[in-house]
Write an enzyme that holds these catalytic residues in place. Structure first.
Site, mmCIF file in Angstrom:
data_model
loop_
_atom_site.group_PDB
_atom_site.id
_atom_site.type_symbol
_atom_site.label_atom_id
_atom_site.label_comp_id
_atom_site.label_asym_id
_atom_site.label_seq_id
_atom_site.Cartn_x
_atom_site.Cartn_y
_atom_site.Cartn_z
ATOM 1 N N HIS A 259 0.844 -1.197 0.000
ATOM 2 C CA HIS A 259 0.000 0.000 0.000
ATOM 3 C C HIS A 259 0.879 1.246 0.000
ATOM 4 C CE1 HIS A 259 -0.117 1.516 4.274
ATOM 5 N NE2 HIS A 259 0.012 0.257 4.624
ATOM 6 N N ASP A 271 5.437 2.700 7.340
ATOM 7 C CA ASP A 271 4.086 2.218 6.991
ATOM 8 C C ASP A 271 3.466 3.154 5.970
ATOM 9 O OD1 ASP A 271 1.609 1.077 6.881
ATOM 10 O OD2 ASP A 271 0.961 1.800 8.838
ATOM 11 N N GLU A 304 -5.493 1.812 1.764
ATOM 12 C CA GLU A 304 -5.354 0.657 2.674
ATOM 13 C C GLU A 304 -5.725 1.090 4.077
ATOM 14 O OE1 GLU A 304 -3.190 -2.112 5.503
ATOM 15 O OE2 GLU A 304 -3.152 0.054 5.345
ATOM 16 N N GLU A 305 -5.270 2.284 4.437
ATOM 17 C CA GLU A 305 -5.475 2.775 5.807
ATOM 18 C C GLU A 305 -6.931 3.136 6.079
ATOM 19 O OE1 GLU A 305 -3.299 2.283 7.840
ATOM 20 O OE2 GLU A 305 -1.290 2.643 7.060
ATOM 21 N N ASP A 333 3.998 -4.943 3.603
ATOM 22 C CA ASP A 333 3.443 -3.831 4.374
ATOM 23 C C ASP A 333 4.286 -3.681 5.634
ATOM 24 O OD1 ASP A 333 1.868 -1.979 5.636
ATOM 25 O OD2 ASP A 333 0.024 -3.160 5.604
ATOM 26 N N HIS A 431 1.653 4.655 12.846
ATOM 27 C CA HIS A 431 0.516 5.565 12.648
ATOM 28 C C HIS A 431 0.678 6.897 13.375
ATOM 29 C CE1 HIS A 431 -2.538 2.414 11.001
ATOM 30 N NE2 HIS A 431 -1.447 2.544 10.291
HETATM 31 N N1 DPN Z 1 -1.716 -2.933 7.661
HETATM 32 C C1 DPN Z 1 -0.759 -2.184 8.424
HETATM 33 C C2 DPN Z 1 -1.231 -0.779 8.453
HETATM 34 O O1 DPN Z 1 -1.155 -0.236 7.414
HETATM 35 O O2 DPN Z 1 -1.664 -0.227 9.426
HETATM 36 C C3 DPN Z 1 -0.410 -2.764 9.733
HETATM 37 C C4 DPN Z 1 0.025 -4.174 9.582
HETATM 38 C C5 DPN Z 1 1.060 -4.512 8.723
HETATM 39 C C6 DPN Z 1 -0.582 -5.137 10.318
HETATM 40 C C7 DPN Z 1 1.444 -5.826 8.590
HETATM 41 C C8 DPN Z 1 -0.199 -6.451 10.210
HETATM 42 C C9 DPN Z 1 0.819 -6.803 9.341
HETATM 43 ZN ZN ZN Z 2 -0.838 1.674 8.515
#
Ligand code: DPN
Ligand code: ZN
Length: 503
Positions: A259, A271, A304-305, A333, A431
């Site tokens: 993402h 992230d 994605e967020e 990710d 975040h």
């Molecule tokens: N999906 C991620 C986010 O963008 O907040 C957090 C995440 C990454 C959770 C990888 C689990 C594994």
């Molecule tokens: Zn995130």
């Protein structure tokens, strides 16, 4: 093994010069051509991170979908991919995003620390004022309307403990019995950080508080609650990037995604600048017309967020046959967490979580091997539904991937194995505004980017180990069986990255 570059026809003079140059190198003539993994250089990956940081700095400090920093990120990535000769599209999509303007909670005239649950309806201007009611605390607190049989909660704000069902269900049942608001409190330490899951489930506003705060409020039944939520839903238009090689089979496509959006709170460098940068660099090294057996399709997901929106809409927008054309999906990710762990998605369910679709166990093994080659011992990471592989596995596409850890604290054992600090989150800036260029583990980033490239490279040659010498009918049958299995189990997952909707 095939070489990555297509050797052009050369003049005799050029050939002679090449041979002379070859004689000067120490590479033995029998050396295998470099695999894609070994072509990945950490500095080149980091250069993309620098770009993302500058883009955020120039655009209000974030790269969130719907914001100019995201559009600039798309321009950067799509531009590079086009330059490398890929077939690039940037399909647009829309979704409803939840924006909070203000939140406050007070009980008996005292301000109470808390937060809105995502998708909570707004209160009228000035908030709702009502007496506090306390839902019975049992094994399934507030998980059915009959929990309130001995109690009149009409016109009250109900305090409910977390556990056993979704926050959305708790709010819905309280609303059905006439409550005008709900406060859900945690059953473990820390902020509740909750979502109702979707905007339509609850008619009443919902707040979340810590376990400590909730337990204190449980003794204050009848006290006056004032809950004020000013929030709105807005339609956001954004896009994914999809870039495919012009070579290789298009009915057995190797797909890899990351993402590209950040949260609005920060620049999103770990992230998921890291996953995007690693994926982009691998694509650039592969090139748009490599000598491969299977086409490779790179995806950079939007929103994605906001609930895995870009990847979900992408997969749902494909016909069954188009889904069948995808041999497998690889997800990246967060691959440079500053207190890095080394995690491979647990395709075979050996860590106790759900098993991935048929073939996912092989993908896991291939990543384990690619990390082992660099001397790194990994751990399995559950398919918990928190990233963009979610919709791929939901339709039965084998999946896998890497991450370096999120908000979980590193254990002593992990620190002994991987270095870093025990008792500290893998990414303490998750975040948050501090998820910036200063807070990335570049060693972890390079290792993960190399493994990413090596595994993509391998599957571009063959996916036989994952899917076997499958006929199309066999593949269709396996995926259909998987989808019905998922439907039976109705697996609990988190619907929004980092926001629990559950117990
Ligand atoms: N999906 C991620 C986010 O963008 O907040 C957090 C995440 C990454 C959770 C990888 C689990 C594994
Ligand atoms: Zn995130």
């Amino acid at each position: 093994m095939s070489s990555r570059t297509i050797t052009p026809k050369r003049s005799a003079a050029a050939l002679a010069a090449t041979c002379a140059a070859a004689l000067l190198t120490v590479t033995p003539a029998s050396a295998a051509p470099a695999d894609l993994g070994s072509t990945i250089n950490g500095n080149a990956v980091n250069r993309h991170l620098i770009a993302f940081q500058r883009i955020a700095d120039q655009n209000g400090g974030n790269r969130a979908s719907g914001q100019p920093g995201y559009e600039a990120s798309v321009d950067y990535v799509a531009g590079k991919l086009r330059g490398a000769g890929f077939d690039v599209t940037t399909p647009e999509f829309t979704y409803q995003a939840y924006f909070l303007d203000s939140f406050s909670l007070a009980v008996a005239g005292q301000p109470v620390e808390g937060d809105v649950l995502e998708y909570s309806p707004a209160t009228p201007q000035g908030g709702v004022t009502a007496p506090l009611a306390v839902a019975p605390v049992d094994d399934t607190p507030g998980c059915s309307a009959s929990d309130y049989d001995g109690q009149d909660i009409t016109g009250k704000v109900v305090l409910i403990k977390r556990g056993a069902c979704t926050f959305g269900e708790k709010a819905k049942f309280a609303g059905e019995r006439g409550a005008v608001g709900t406060i859900i409190y945690n059953n473990v330490d820390g902020a509740l950080n909750g979502t109702l899951g979707d905007p339509d489930i609850s008619k009443i506003p919902a707040a979340g508080v810590t376990k400590q705060v909730g337990e204190a409020l449980a003794g204050q039944a009848g006290a006056e609650v004032k809950l004020d939520v000013q929030a709105r839903l807005e339609t956001v238009t954004t896009r994914n990037i999809v870039a495919q090689t012009r070579t290789g089979r298009t009915d057995n496509v190797v797909m890899a995604g990351a993402h590209l959006d950040s949260v609005p709170e920060g620049p999103g460098i770990n992230d998921n600048g890291t996953g995007s940068a690693g994926l982009l660099e691998a694509a650039l090294k592969l090139g748009g017309s490599p000598k491969v057996n299977n086409a490779v399709r790179f995806a950079f997901w939007g929103a994605e967020e906001s609930g895995l929106v870009g990847s979900t809409q992408y997969v749902q927008g494909l016909s069954f046959e188009q889904q069948l054309d995808i041999a497998l999906y690889l997800n990246f990710d967060m691959i440079g967490s500053p207190n890095a762990g080394y995690f491979v998605y647990d395709g075979d369910g050996s860590t106790g979580g759900p098993t991935g679709p048929h073939g996912s166990g092989q993908i896991e093994q291939d990543f384990v091997a690619a990390m082992a080659k660099q001397g790194v011992e990994v751990e399995g990471d559950e398919f918990d539904g928190r990233s963009d592989y979610g919709e791929f596995i939901a339709v039965g596409i084998p999946a896998g991937g890497l991450n370096t850890g999120v908000e979980t604290l590193k254990t002593e054992e992990q620190a002994a194995k991987w270095g870093g600090t025990a008792g500290v989150a893998f990414d303490p800036n998750y975040h948050a505004p501090g998820d910036n260029l200063s807070n990335v583990d570049r060693v972890a980033l390079e290792r993960n980017a190399k493994a990413l490239a090596a595994v993509v490279d391998g599957y571009s040659k063959s996916t036989e180990a994952v899917n076997g010498m499958q006929t199309r009918a066999e593949r269709a049958q396996l995926r259909a069986a998987r989808v019905s299995l998922m439907a039976q189990h109705d697996a609990p997952v988190m619907t929004k990255a980092g926001h629990h909707n559950l117990a």
